[in-house]
Scaffold this motif. Sequence first.
Motif, PDB file in Angstrom:
ATOM      1  N   GLN A 145       0.828  -1.206   0.000  1.00 39.26           N
ATOM      2  CA  GLN A 145       0.000   0.000   0.000  1.00 39.26           C
ATOM      3  C   GLN A 145       0.866   1.260   0.000  1.00 39.26           C
ATOM      4  OE1 GLN A 145      -2.768   0.229   3.306  1.00 39.26           O
ATOM      5  NE2 GLN A 145      -2.762   2.467   3.246  1.00 39.26           N
ATOM      6  N   VAL A 146       1.908   1.286   0.842  1.00 38.09           N
ATOM      7  CA  VAL A 146       2.731   2.496   0.986  1.00 38.09           C
ATOM      8  C   VAL A 146       3.633   2.701  -0.219  1.00 38.09           C
ATOM      9  CG1 VAL A 146       4.609   3.532   2.325  1.00 38.09           C
ATOM     10  CG2 VAL A 146       2.666   2.485   3.501  1.00 38.09           C
ATOM     11  N   THR A 147       4.241   1.631  -0.729  1.00 39.25           N
ATOM     12  CA  THR A 147       5.265   1.760  -1.764  1.00 39.25           C
ATOM     13  C   THR A 147       4.744   1.565  -3.173  1.00 39.25           C
ATOM     14  OG1 THR A 147       5.856  -0.597  -1.734  1.00 39.25           O
ATOM     15  CG2 THR A 147       6.942   0.846  -0.127  1.00 39.25           C
ATOM     16  N   GLY A 148       3.609   0.859  -3.308  1.00 39.21           N
ATOM     17  CA  GLY A 148       3.110   0.528  -4.639  1.00 39.21           C
ATOM     18  C   GLY A 148       3.903  -0.570  -5.310  1.00 39.21           C
ATOM     19  N   LEU A 149       4.779  -1.251  -4.562  1.00 39.86           N
ATOM     20  CA  LEU A 149       5.581  -2.324  -5.145  1.00 39.86           C
ATOM     21  C   LEU A 149       4.728  -3.570  -5.362  1.00 39.86           C
ATOM     22  CD1 LEU A 149       8.835  -2.078  -2.990  1.00 39.86           C
ATOM     23  CD2 LEU A 149       8.543  -1.324  -5.350  1.00 39.86           C
ATOM     24  N   PRO A 150       5.052  -4.341  -6.401  1.00 45.02           N
ATOM     25  CA  PRO A 150       4.341  -5.614  -6.591  1.00 45.02           C
ATOM     26  C   PRO A 150       4.746  -6.607  -5.513  1.00 45.02           C
ATOM     27  CG  PRO A 150       6.137  -5.403  -8.164  1.00 45.02           C
ATOM     28  CD  PRO A 150       6.034  -4.079  -7.468  1.00 45.02           C
ATOM     29  N   GLU A 151       3.901  -7.571  -5.285  1.00 46.85           N
ATOM     30  CA  GLU A 151       4.139  -8.540  -4.217  1.00 46.85           C
ATOM     31  C   GLU A 151       5.437  -9.308  -4.411  1.00 46.85           C
ATOM     32  OE1 GLU A 151       1.737 -12.272  -2.201  1.00 46.85           O
ATOM     33  OE2 GLU A 151       0.612 -10.561  -3.011  1.00 46.85           O
ATOM     34  N   ASP A 152       5.841  -9.533  -5.671  1.00 46.10           N
ATOM     35  CA  ASP A 152       7.051 -10.324  -5.893  1.00 46.10           C
ATOM     36  C   ASP A 152       8.332  -9.526  -5.692  1.00 46.10           C
ATOM     37  OD1 ASP A 152       7.030  -8.726  -8.113  1.00 46.10           O
ATOM     38  OD2 ASP A 152       6.800 -10.338  -9.578  1.00 46.10           O
ATOM     39  N   ARG A 153       8.203  -8.240  -5.292  1.00 40.80           N
ATOM     40  CA  ARG A 153       9.392  -7.465  -4.917  1.00 40.80           C
ATOM     41  C   ARG A 153       9.632  -7.493  -3.413  1.00 40.80           C
ATOM     42  NH1 ARG A 153      11.071  -2.940  -7.670  1.00 40.80           N
ATOM     43  NH2 ARG A 153      12.314  -2.457  -5.812  1.00 40.80           N
ATOM     44  N   ILE A 154       8.753  -8.170  -2.688  1.00 41.59           N
ATOM     45  CA  ILE A 154       8.850  -8.167  -1.223  1.00 41.59           C
ATOM     46  C   ILE A 154       9.245  -9.560  -0.744  1.00 41.59           C
ATOM     47  CG2 ILE A 154       7.604  -7.752   0.929  1.00 41.59           C
ATOM     48  CD1 ILE A 154       5.777  -5.863  -0.687  1.00 41.59           C
ATOM     49  N   LEU A 155      10.344  -9.639  -0.014  1.00 41.34           N
ATOM     50  CA  LEU A 155      10.839 -10.924   0.478  1.00 41.34           C
ATOM     51  C   LEU A 155      10.061 -11.342   1.712  1.00 41.34           C
ATOM     52  CD1 LEU A 155      13.294  -9.447  -1.020  1.00 41.34           C
ATOM     53  CD2 LEU A 155      14.771 -10.998   0.266  1.00 41.34           C
ATOM     54  N   ARG A 156       9.821 -12.654   1.846  1.00 40.45           N
ATOM     55  CA  ARG A 156       9.177 -13.217   3.033  1.00 40.45           C
ATOM     56  C   ARG A 156      10.202 -14.108   3.737  1.00 40.45           C
ATOM     57  NH1 ARG A 156       6.077 -13.055  -1.272  1.00 40.45           N
ATOM     58  NH2 ARG A 156       3.938 -12.261  -1.217  1.00 40.45           N
ATOM     59  N   LEU A 157      10.659 -13.658   4.892  1.00 40.81           N
ATOM     60  CA  LEU A 157      11.723 -14.367   5.612  1.00 40.81           C
ATOM     61  C   LEU A 157      11.203 -14.952   6.919  1.00 40.81           C
ATOM     62  CD1 LEU A 157      14.631 -11.820   5.013  1.00 40.81           C
ATOM     63  CD2 LEU A 157      14.071 -13.866   3.689  1.00 40.81           C
ATOM     64  N   GLY A 158      11.966 -15.898   7.472  1.00 38.37           N
ATOM     65  CA  GLY A 158      11.531 -16.613   8.661  1.00 38.37           C
ATOM     66  C   GLY A 158      11.929 -15.942   9.954  1.00 38.37           C
ATOM     67  N   ARG A 159      11.746 -16.698  11.046  1.00 39.67           N
ATOM     68  CA  ARG A 159      12.029 -16.144  12.386  1.00 39.67           C
ATOM     69  C   ARG A 159      13.486 -15.729  12.545  1.00 39.67           C
ATOM     70  NH1 ARG A 159       8.985 -19.404  17.297  1.00 39.67           N
ATOM     71  NH2 ARG A 159       6.875 -18.640  16.874  1.00 39.67           N
ATOM     72  N   LYS A 160      14.385 -16.508  11.979  1.00 36.40           N
ATOM     73  CA  LYS A 160      15.802 -16.208  12.150  1.00 36.40           C
ATOM     74  C   LYS A 160      16.141 -14.818  11.649  1.00 36.40           C
ATOM     75  CE  LYS A 160      20.410 -17.893  10.862  1.00 36.40           C
ATOM     76  NZ  LYS A 160      21.156 -18.922  10.115  1.00 36.40           N
ATOM     77  N   GLU A 161      15.558 -14.421  10.531  1.00 34.82           N
ATOM     78  CA  GLU A 161      15.877 -13.137   9.927  1.00 34.82           C
ATOM     79  C   GLU A 161      14.955 -12.024  10.412  1.00 34.82           C
ATOM     80  OE1 GLU A 161      18.345 -12.445   7.943  1.00 34.82           O
ATOM     81  OE2 GLU A 161      19.095 -14.463   7.542  1.00 34.82           O
ATOM     82  N   ASN A 162      13.665 -12.331  10.537  1.00 37.22           N
ATOM     83  CA  ASN A 162      12.701 -11.242  10.671  1.00 37.22           C
ATOM     84  C   ASN A 162      11.752 -11.381  11.862  1.00 37.22           C
ATOM     85  OD1 ASN A 162      13.749  -9.909   8.490  1.00 37.22           O
ATOM     86  ND2 ASN A 162      11.807  -9.663   7.426  1.00 37.22           N
ATOM     87  N   TYR A 163      12.278 -11.874  12.982  1.00 39.00           N
ATOM     88  CA  TYR A 163      11.518 -11.788  14.226  1.00 39.00           C
ATOM     89  C   TYR A 163      12.486 -11.331  15.308  1.00 39.00           C
ATOM     90  CZ  TYR A 163       7.828 -12.477  17.611  1.00 39.00           C
ATOM     91  OH  TYR A 163       6.856 -12.254  18.561  1.00 39.00           O
ATOM     92  N   PHE A 190      18.928 -13.215  -8.629  1.00 40.99           N
ATOM     93  CA  PHE A 190      17.921 -13.763  -7.720  1.00 40.99           C
ATOM     94  C   PHE A 190      16.537 -13.270  -8.131  1.00 40.99           C
ATOM     95  CE2 PHE A 190      18.880  -9.600  -6.139  1.00 40.99           C
ATOM     96  CZ  PHE A 190      17.674  -9.114  -5.663  1.00 40.99           C
ATOM     97  N   GLU A 191      15.535 -13.959  -7.636  1.00 39.49           N
ATOM     98  CA  GLU A 191      14.147 -13.523  -7.736  1.00 39.49           C
ATOM     99  C   GLU A 191      13.597 -13.444  -6.325  1.00 39.49           C
ATOM    100  OE1 GLU A 191      12.395 -12.559 -10.245  1.00 39.49           O
ATOM    101  OE2 GLU A 191      13.841 -13.028 -11.858  1.00 39.49           O
ATOM    102  N   ALA A 192      13.102 -12.275  -5.946  1.00 39.41           N
ATOM    103  CA  ALA A 192      12.660 -12.070  -4.566  1.00 39.41           C
ATOM    104  C   ALA A 192      11.594 -13.076  -4.160  1.00 39.41           C
ATOM    105  CB  ALA A 192      12.137 -10.651  -4.395  1.00 39.41           C
ATOM    106  N   ARG A 193      10.706 -13.410  -5.108  1.00 42.31           N
ATOM    107  CA  ARG A 193       9.608 -14.316  -4.756  1.00 42.31           C
ATOM    108  C   ARG A 193      10.092 -15.731  -4.449  1.00 42.31           C
ATOM    109  NH1 ARG A 193       8.702 -13.049 -10.180  1.00 42.31           N
ATOM    110  NH2 ARG A 193       9.392 -14.649 -11.647  1.00 42.31           N
ATOM    111  N   ASP A 194      11.326 -16.049  -4.884  1.00 44.67           N
ATOM    112  CA  ASP A 194      11.845 -17.400  -4.669  1.00 44.67           C
ATOM    113  C   ASP A 194      12.682 -17.532  -3.404  1.00 44.67           C
ATOM    114  OD1 ASP A 194      10.682 -18.129  -7.077  1.00 44.67           O
ATOM    115  OD2 ASP A 194      12.494 -17.657  -8.239  1.00 44.67           O
ATOM    116  N   LEU A 195      12.938 -16.403  -2.717  1.00 45.15           N
ATOM    117  CA  LEU A 195      13.803 -16.437  -1.539  1.00 45.15           C
ATOM    118  C   LEU A 195      13.001 -16.732  -0.276  1.00 45.15           C
ATOM    119  CD1 LEU A 195      16.108 -13.364  -2.235  1.00 45.15           C
ATOM    120  CD2 LEU A 195      16.529 -15.762  -2.775  1.00 45.15           C
TER     121      LEU A 195
END
Length: 907
Positions: A145-163, A190-195
């Motif tokens: 919403q804030v950036t207007g970036l597509p979903e595949d530009r946003i990385l989804r990381l686990g607890r080790k990285e992002n908690y 790399f492709e962000a959606r694959d990380l």
Amino acid sequence: MDTAEIRRRFVAHFEHSSTVGAHQPVASASLLLDDPNLLFVNAGMVPFKPYFLGQETPPYPRAVSIQKCVRTPDIEDVGKTTRHGTFFEMCGNFSFGDYFKHGAIELAWELVTKPVADGGFGLEESRLYPSVYADDPEALALWRQVTGLPEDRILRLGRKENYWSMGVPGPGGPCSEILYDRGPEHGPAFEARDLGPDMPTALEDRLLEIWNLVFMQEELSAVRSKEDFDIAGPLPSQNIDTGMGLERVAFLLQGVDNMYEIDVMKPVIARAEELTGRRYGADRGDDVRFRVVADHVRSSMMLIGDGVTPGNDGRGYVLRRLLRRAVRSMRLLGYEDPALPELMPVSREKMGETYADLRTDWERISRVAFAEEDAFRKTLQAGTQIFDLAAGEVRESGGTTLSGERAFALHDTYGFPIDLTLEMASEAGLGVDEDGFRGLMAEQRERAKADARAKRGQHADTGAYRAVLDEHGPTQWLAYETLETESRPLALLRGGAPVERLASGEVGELVLDRTPFYAESGGQAADAGTIVFPGGSLEVLDVQRPVRGLVVHQVRVVDGELAPGSSDAATLHAQVDPEWRTGARQAHSGTHVVHAALREVLGPSALQSGSYNRPGYLRLDFGWLSGLTPEQVRDIERVSNEALRADLPVGWQYMTLSEARDWGALALFGETYDDQQVRVVEIGGPWSRELCGGTHVDHASQIGTVVVTGESSVGSGNRRIEAFTGVEGFAYLARERDVVQQLTGLLKTQQDDLVPRVGDLVERLRAAEKELERLRLGQLLAAGADLAAGATRVGPVHVVAHRAAGAGGADVRQLALDVRGRLPAGEPGVVVVIGDAEGKVSVVAATNDEARARGLSANALVRAVGPLVGGKGGGKDDVAQGGGSDASRIDEALALVATEVGRVAAT
């Protein structure tokens, strides 16, 4: 864009924010805070921990800061990556129950992408990749919403990285990072959606994390590791804690490859190039050393600036390692002259643009740093001799490898760097058991980590105190105004939990609505006194502030039963012991006087690093590299008492922290001060101005007297002065007077003649002791001829095995050598003498040339007989010695000598 401009833009962005509201700018805290879990401040949020933990009420809803930080778990890896250093500055914005995820994301994205001309950093949106916690769909939606970036530009990381959590039960929550793509030259495509869920190691240099946004929203009930914890539920209020690495953003905006090449660090590398004649960028190994120099010189300077001095443990050990690694790296670059006097002033000029104290306090900082380098250069000389001895033993044994244990001992005991050990071993044609060394280092680090894990449980549980504060508000604290109050009891606790009553003899904690008692702080001990209630009384044992605003009295019931809930205990009379307070005021004001006198005698770089005072007594710790002379101690005492005789006025006033610093007030290292209001105590105007919350006299003469009783070392680079004040000072002088009178009476002399008379007696005693020693030694050696004449024959070898009762190690050695010299010339001879004195057994073996030619070794003989007397030893083939603790088997050990000689001589 230089680092100063990055700092300015960051603070201005939040200070003048119209998005969520203006943030309060907060100056960087010291690198040293009173936290049992931390050696140093290692994150921007550390100074705000009491607010996040609910221990204190934040004075503002939003804040922004540029915080000095030091992280040291992987010092050996500094310079090997482009992004890790020991000292760094963390830019952060904080919300205490105010804005949350949407505001944090919007503010961060706006600053990093806003054009430079408009006050932003102007980073290309196409290179920015936000990341979210994989189980935080809210953050994912907000980023889109804030950036207007597509979903595949946003990385989804686990607890080790992002908690995020503090590593202990308490607040926690998901976080989002802003990553910058540095391009294909720094990592694979790399492709962000694959990380995910973990960031691939191969991408850590390419996808550089520049900002981490922590969303504190959950209460963690158990934290077993970074990725293993229980979530108890939501926090009562949601908080924001962000951290943007200043150095990382700087090297992106300055167009350089790594943090070591930014404007505040590269000049040190440039100076190191001039000194060494080598060039940065020409050799990978040299580049690491140049980076180590740039990082460690700056880090060491900042630590010393905040009051750390080199030592053998804790903070001092970290500083010592940093300084020595910098010096060692310069040596490995080919520069063997003193390096820090050439390098540290360069770092001071750059960092001093932001931290002015580095310039005003340069005399002290440089003195500490340069003295440590001088000491290390001597260590290198001594370590080289130890290495040569170890290398010689390896060669004698036919080996080719220095053991891991020897390398570790050189490193850990003597401060000899492993890199230098490897270098010298290579020059000597030897290898080093690096695996063994690394294994021992790993064991040492694991012990340190275990200690740190044990310390994590030391967070005080302040929940009960916080509940009292929330229900009743802050204590009305009247210690500056009165010694007694009529007070209402608000809460009674024992063991951190509320209780309804305390019986006679029991100890608990009492909270009053108002109190005259001074709570321990700033080095001043808490007040003593009594609290009286209808039907009983309490003795006040201690007074503390477990949370800001709340004063808690530890009390013992002297008589009666205390039940705050009853109508009989509705009003209590709190009374500070007036004699105690008088003595406390004298001691605390005396501490300020001694500190000012210390600076007058030694110079302005002699700064207090800690203090403690109670009625009639004070101690003051200060940074200084050598012991004070008796004349300096007398001068400090004289200047102190001259201030008392001049009856210097004592006053105090409140002002902002910046105003106090501008006024010349001194602040102690590691103390935390309110940004809005501080109390400055002055004695004699500018002669003594310090930030202080203690109780003080009204005029210096009320201190009575200052009697310095001692000056001593309390660690490398730290000294301590102790003194008595007031009645206790006069009592100390009276005791000394009585001792002098007794001595003059015993020696029948006048006071003025006492010192020379005692000196004469001491000299006569020493002369008598020397004569006795000469006679005793002569008597011992007189037996040498008889022992040599009575030598037994074991084959062709003359053997003397003798027990010297009452003889110590030095005497035993001298007797053995004397007897060896009296044995028949040209014939093999062996002497073993075993003495026992004061519960210790001493063994010395000596052989002549002819005995050694037959294979007889003094070293082998000592090693053979040593275990029988409960010890061991060794040495050379001609003379060896050892010790033990079992005198009962001396005769058996002496009998073994003939057996060993016979065994070797027969071969």
